[in-house]
Design an enzyme around this catalytic site. Structure first.
Site, PDB file in Angstrom:
ATOM      1  CD  GLU A 112      -3.497  -0.297  -2.227  1.00 31.82           C
ATOM      2  OE1 GLU A 112      -2.470  -0.170  -1.540  1.00 31.82           O
ATOM      3  OE2 GLU A 112      -4.064   0.674  -2.784  1.00 31.82           O
TER       4      GLU A 112
ATOM      5  CD  GLU B 245       3.050  -3.479  -3.273  1.00 30.76           C
ATOM      6  OE1 GLU B 245       3.004  -4.193  -2.251  1.00 30.76           O
ATOM      7  OE2 GLU B 245       2.435  -2.404  -3.384  1.00 30.76           O
TER       8      GLU B 245
ATOM      9  CG  ASP C 158      -4.527  -3.025   2.692  1.00 33.73           C
ATOM     10  OD1 ASP C 158      -4.385  -3.012   1.460  1.00 33.73           O
ATOM     11  OD2 ASP C 158      -4.144  -3.967   3.408  1.00 33.73           O
TER      12      ASP C 158
END
Length: 476
Positions: free
Chosen positions: A275, A305, A458
């Protein structure tokens, strides 16, 4: 006469209420249809993960209203500059302002311990400071423990007294994880349309900063990989590499070399999910891409990202990260995911590479791309991830059509060169194939008044993984 007038008034009120309720139903008809479709189509995989190892970043999150804290610190909007690291209050103002205007989540390391402790002290004096489980690894572990209580889950990461108190008792924290004093991360949240000076936030999100010795130096990375030998998990989830960015280049490279070597020792039958989180150093991101991404089975990341990864490694739409605002264009994101799978994924040209899955998530939609020989149940996985986004943001037990709204584009393309499409709300999960890879996309029902934005990514990745099925090992 009075009775007749009263009767007419009551009838008018009843008719008005019925019309009002009918309008409410019509207003959220699309959301109801999507929720109903999710309920019918999302299923658990036949073979589920039962024994997990999660690491390595964990901490206590101190969550406060970001603008309120800045005003308490006498900080007002000024220059817009994206600092890689924060040394002063001016750096905090300029970097927070940069992302506040864009409406993008971001995380930056604070390099002055005393100043950071002072900021935390002021944050604790605000009207309603909240302490929560923090760190990608701890948040992922917490979500899985809540939703899948029968799963055996061990967490290797720095855990102090406060964090131990917050974690579910079902999560095993080995002695190697215990530290005397909790690492604290400051989460500065803001709401959509919230004002700071003369500026308004385009979306609800947050800015994170911390001074964190344990996580920023990945002090438990060796212990994490050593733990695999005796524990024998069937899924490994690794996070926290972004926190190394605050370290000198030589230290960062040494840690990556260690991680690369340890990943090579992990049996091919055990999938490893990485992650990612916000990073700004182009060289560091390129090193992660070149040395780590091909060594893991699965990758989770958001729009900032993913687009920065493409920029750092010269992928498609490599300059998109500089111009992206609000909802990222679906076809560009899809192109980059395909490039990641082709470049760093398992193939005939690169048979030793392990990457076979990429899970992308942003505010309004998610996409999962997979190698079909390695993963199954992909439509359910992407649907489950989008469903949990609205549930957690609204802090409810199940999807509520009155609390969420669809912000998906009216017209879109699935990839460059594709025809223009429209969303079919009765079948919101879209699947397609491209160059041997399988893709699934689902819209998010965005929470109108989000109560908590931290940990959404998450929870999404954790849920997506638990609804995915690792069907075979392409490297065997």
């Amino acid at each position: 006469m009075i009775v007749k007038s009263l009767f007419v008034l009551i009838i008018s009120l009843v008719i008005g209420y019925v019309l009002y309720k009918k309008q409410l139903i019509n207003d959220n008809e699309i959301e109801q249809e999507i929720i109903a479709s999710w309920s019918e189509s999302i299923v658990l995989p036949k073979k589920q993960f039962r024994k997990l190892l999660v690491g390595i970043n964990s901490n206590v999150d101190l969550i406060v209203p970001g603008v309120e804290l800045l005003l308490k610190l006498n900080i007002t909007p000024g220059n817009d500059f994206n600092h890689d690291q924060l040394y002063t209050l001016d750096h905090l103002q300029e970097t927070f302002f940069h992302f506040f205007r864009k409406g993008s989540a971001a995380e930056r390391a604070f390099m002055d311990d005393k100043l950071f402790r002072k900021i935390v002290s002021e944050a604790e004096k605000l009207s309603n400071p909240k302490f929560y489980i923090g760190g990608n690894a701890a948040l992922i572990g917490n979500k899985i423990a809540q939703v899948f209580p029968k799963v055996e889950l061990h967490l290797v990461g720095p855990v102090g007294p406060k964090l131990q108190e917050l974690l579910p008792s079902s999560i095993t924290v080995p002695k190697i994880s215990h530290i005397e004093k909790d690492e604290v991360h400051l989460i500065m949240e803001y709401q959509v349309e919230e004002e700071w000076g003369s500026h308004r936030a385009p979306v609800a999100t947050r800015f994170i900063t911390s001074y964190d010795e344990s996580n920023s130096k990945a002090t438990l990375i060796e212990a994490f990989f050593q733990y695999i030998q005796n524990y024998h998990p069937d899924l490994i989830i690794l996070s926290g590499l972004h926190l190394l960015e605050g370290q000198p280049s030589e230290f960062f490279s040494q840690k990556l070399s260690l991680i690369q070597a340890e990943l090579a020792k992990v049996p091919n039958a055990i999938p490893v999910h990485l992650e990612l989180a916000s990073m700004v150093n182009k060289k560091f991101v390129k090193e992660i891409a070149d040395n780590i991404v091909s060594k893991v089975s699965s990758l989770g990341l958001n729009e900032q990202e993913l687009t920065f990864l493409s920029h750092a490694a010269k992928g498609p739409h490599s300059e998109y990260f500089e111009t992206i605002q609000g909802q990222p264009e679906i076809h560009k994101i899809s192109d980059i995911i395909l490039w990641v799978l082709r470049t760093y994924g398992h193939s005939k040209e690169n048979p030793s590479y392990k990457l076979t899955r990429v899970h992308f998530h942003c505010l309004t939609y998610h996409i999962i791309g997979i190698h079909p020989s390695a993963w199954g149940n992909n439509p359910s996985a992407v649907g489950a991830g989008t469903r949990v986004a609205g549930i957690q943001a609204c802090d409810v037990e199940s999807p509520d059509p009155d609390l969420v709204t669809l912000k998906f584009p009216e017209k879109f393309k699935l990839f460059s060169g594709d025809k223009e499409r429209s969303l079919n709300e009765s079948k919101p999960i879209i699947t397609w194939k491209k160059e041997g890879f399988h893709f699934a996309l689902s819209p998010v029902l965005v929470c109108k008044q989000p109560l908590k934005t931290v940990g959404l990514g998450d929870s999404i990745s954790a849920t997506g993984l638990m609804f995915s099925e690792f069907v075979s090992n392409v490297n065997s």
